[in-house]
Enzyme design. Structure first.
Site, PDB file in Angstrom:
ATOM      1  N   GLU A 147     -10.835-128.787  -7.811  1.00 60.18           N
ATOM      2  CA  GLU A 147     -12.006-128.876  -6.260  1.00 60.18           C
ATOM      3  C   GLU A 147     -13.385-129.045  -6.876  1.00 60.18           C
ATOM      4  O   GLU A 147     -13.967-129.132  -6.497  1.00 60.18           O
ATOM      5  CB  GLU A 147     -11.125-127.482  -5.768  1.00 60.18           C
ATOM      6  CG  GLU A 147     -12.002-127.705  -4.035  1.00 60.18           C
ATOM      7  CD  GLU A 147     -13.178-126.065  -4.123  1.00 60.18           C
ATOM      8  OE1 GLU A 147     -13.580-127.182  -3.622  1.00 60.18           O
ATOM      9  OE2 GLU A 147     -13.085-126.033  -5.293  1.00 60.18           O
ATOM     10  N   ASP A 170     -12.488-117.168  -5.342  1.00 62.34           N
ATOM     11  CA  ASP A 170     -12.191-118.562  -5.288  1.00 62.34           C
ATOM     12  C   ASP A 170     -11.901-119.393  -6.065  1.00 62.34           C
ATOM     13  O   ASP A 170     -11.681-119.743  -7.231  1.00 62.34           O
ATOM     14  CB  ASP A 170     -13.812-118.931  -4.982  1.00 62.34           C
ATOM     15  CG  ASP A 170     -14.098-120.120  -4.690  1.00 62.34           C
ATOM     16  OD1 ASP A 170     -12.856-121.354  -4.296  1.00 62.34           O
ATOM     17  OD2 ASP A 170     -15.162-121.021  -5.736  1.00 62.34           O
ATOM     18  N   ASP A 228     -10.051-122.560   2.023  1.00 61.97           N
ATOM     19  CA  ASP A 228     -10.563-121.652   0.564  1.00 61.97           C
ATOM     20  C   ASP A 228     -11.706-120.888   1.537  1.00 61.97           C
ATOM     21  O   ASP A 228     -12.039-120.144   2.840  1.00 61.97           O
ATOM     22  CB  ASP A 228     -11.796-122.771   0.584  1.00 61.97           C
ATOM     23  CG  ASP A 228     -12.513-122.774  -1.021  1.00 61.97           C
ATOM     24  OD1 ASP A 228     -11.923-121.420  -0.967  1.00 61.97           O
ATOM     25  OD2 ASP A 228     -12.483-123.573  -1.354  1.00 61.97           O
ATOM     26  N   HIS A 276     -18.718-117.593  -6.597  1.00 63.77           N
ATOM     27  CA  HIS A 276     -18.728-117.858  -7.767  1.00 63.77           C
ATOM     28  C   HIS A 276     -19.658-117.201  -9.327  1.00 63.77           C
ATOM     29  O   HIS A 276     -20.368-117.621  -9.631  1.00 63.77           O
ATOM     30  CB  HIS A 276     -19.877-119.548  -8.213  1.00 63.77           C
ATOM     31  CG  HIS A 276     -18.903-120.348  -7.557  1.00 63.77           C
ATOM     32  ND1 HIS A 276     -19.272-121.848  -7.584  1.00 63.77           N
ATOM     33  CD2 HIS A 276     -18.001-120.921  -6.726  1.00 63.77           C
ATOM     34  CE1 HIS A 276     -18.136-122.809  -6.810  1.00 63.77           C
ATOM     35  NE2 HIS A 276     -18.086-122.158  -6.394  1.00 63.77           N
TER      36      HIS A 276
END
Length: 351
Positions: free
Chosen positions: A222, A188, A243, A323
């Site tokens: 972002e 990401d 994304d 994440h």
């Protein structure tokens, strides 16, 4: 499904991208890497004042533009406090939890440009000393950076040139498995950046003239919410964020197809553009999944919030454990690139 000509090259490009530290606020090196890559292809580029990069491919129709965006900024941290025990307290950059970086190797970049390595640990790590080693909260108070240098106090740290505000980046630990998986932090959104760069290369090598002038914004803010909310030409009609697709309980997204987002925390994406993308996928044997991301926002939603009169959408490869300890598969890269390849050669709809 059409043959993807450069999957090994795309994977190598992603490996290079994730290996360049670029937490939000400190993205110069990775932007320079992308700029050099595009200039070698003789693609027109320029930087915005925020430090992002915009590449443009001219098209037949210069009155109605497209813009695609992917971001090179990543999660990271800053030095919050230089502790008296010779360790560092962190302040996080981006939306993630302290438990996802426990035990991670890291780099501290000083304002003078020096790099020091370290490890992010609980203060109460040793089970031989701390009874609450397993139960103590993983938070800013308890977690710290152990620097790979002989330091015993705050003065020793400052003598190295480390100070509050220095950026801390996480070791990506990138691995490519023989059966097609890509494991790394920062997929990401560097997986999508790699896809866009290879897509541009493919268009140039195949001498394709696009039906519409198309801009590619490589954004650099972002993760903190505003990477793609500016530098959108007045002629831009369609704005597509590329994304990651988020995976988990109740999600449709997987690691083997392209995810087409229908709604996230910002609200629904444009229905007609979503339908257009689905039709392209079905017409070209491209594997896709429709999905809703409940705790998610993109550069496309940031652009809408900024007041731009655009048609917005969101697609991307499926990424597991977003994440944190991220993973995808090369087939997801294949489907995402092929969807974008055919999308860019389609005409803008009459909305």
């Amino acid at each position: 499904m059409n043959t993807y000509p450069n999957v090994s090259q795309t994977k190598e490009l992603i490996k290079q991208l994730v290996s360049i530290p670029s937490p939000s606020g400190n993205t110069f090196k990775v932007i320079q890497f992308v700029e050099n890559y595009l200039q070698d292809l003789n693609v027109e580029t320029h930087r915005n004042r925020k430090g992002g990069l915009i590449a443009t491919l001219p098209g037949v129709n210069n009155d109605e533009h497209r813009m695609l965006t992917a971001h090179v900024d990543t999660l990271g941290a800053m030095v919050k406090e230089i502790k008296s025990n010779g360790r560092l307290r962190l302040d996080l950059i981006g939306g993630f939890r302290y438990n996802s970086i426990e035990g991670e190797y890291c780099e501290i970049q000083t304002s003078g440009g020096n790099i020091f390595t370290g490890t992010i640990l609980m203060h109460q790590t040793s089970v031989h000393v701390y009874k609450d080693a397993g139960d103590a909260k993983r938070n800013q108070q308890n977690m710290e950076v152990r620097i790979d240098a002989k330091v015993e106090n705050a003065e020793d740290i400052r003598n190295l040139g480390i100070e509050v505000g220095d950026f801390v980046s996480f070791d990506p630990r990138v691995q490519m498995t023989d059966n097609g998986f890509i494991k790394s932090r920062h997929l990401d959104d560097k997986a999508s950046v790699g896809i866009l760069l290879q897509l541009i290369k493919r268009i140039k090598e195949e001498n394709i003239t696009l039906p519409h002038t198309t801009h590619f914004l490589i954004s650099n803010n972002e993760e903190i919410g505003y990477g793609g909310n500016s530098n959108i030409t007045p002629q831009t009609v369609e704005y597509l964020a590329v994304d990651m697709g988020a995976m988990g309980d109740g999600q449709s997204t997987d690691e083997y197809t392209v995810s087409i987002c229908v709604k996230d925390a910002s609200g629904p994406y444009h229905y007609a553009l979503r339908t257009h993308l689905v039709n392209i996928a079905e017409s070209n044997d491209i594997g896709y999944k429709l999905d809703i991301y409940p705790y998610y926002g993109s550069d496309a939603s940031a652009a809408i919030r900024a007041g731009h009169d655009i048609i917005h959408g969101l697609v991307g490869p499926g990424i597991d454990s977003s994440h944190a300890f991220e993973r995808t598969h090369e087939t997801s890269l294949i489907h995402t690139e092929n969807l974008l390849y055919h999308y860019l050669q389609s005409k803008i709809l009459s909305y």
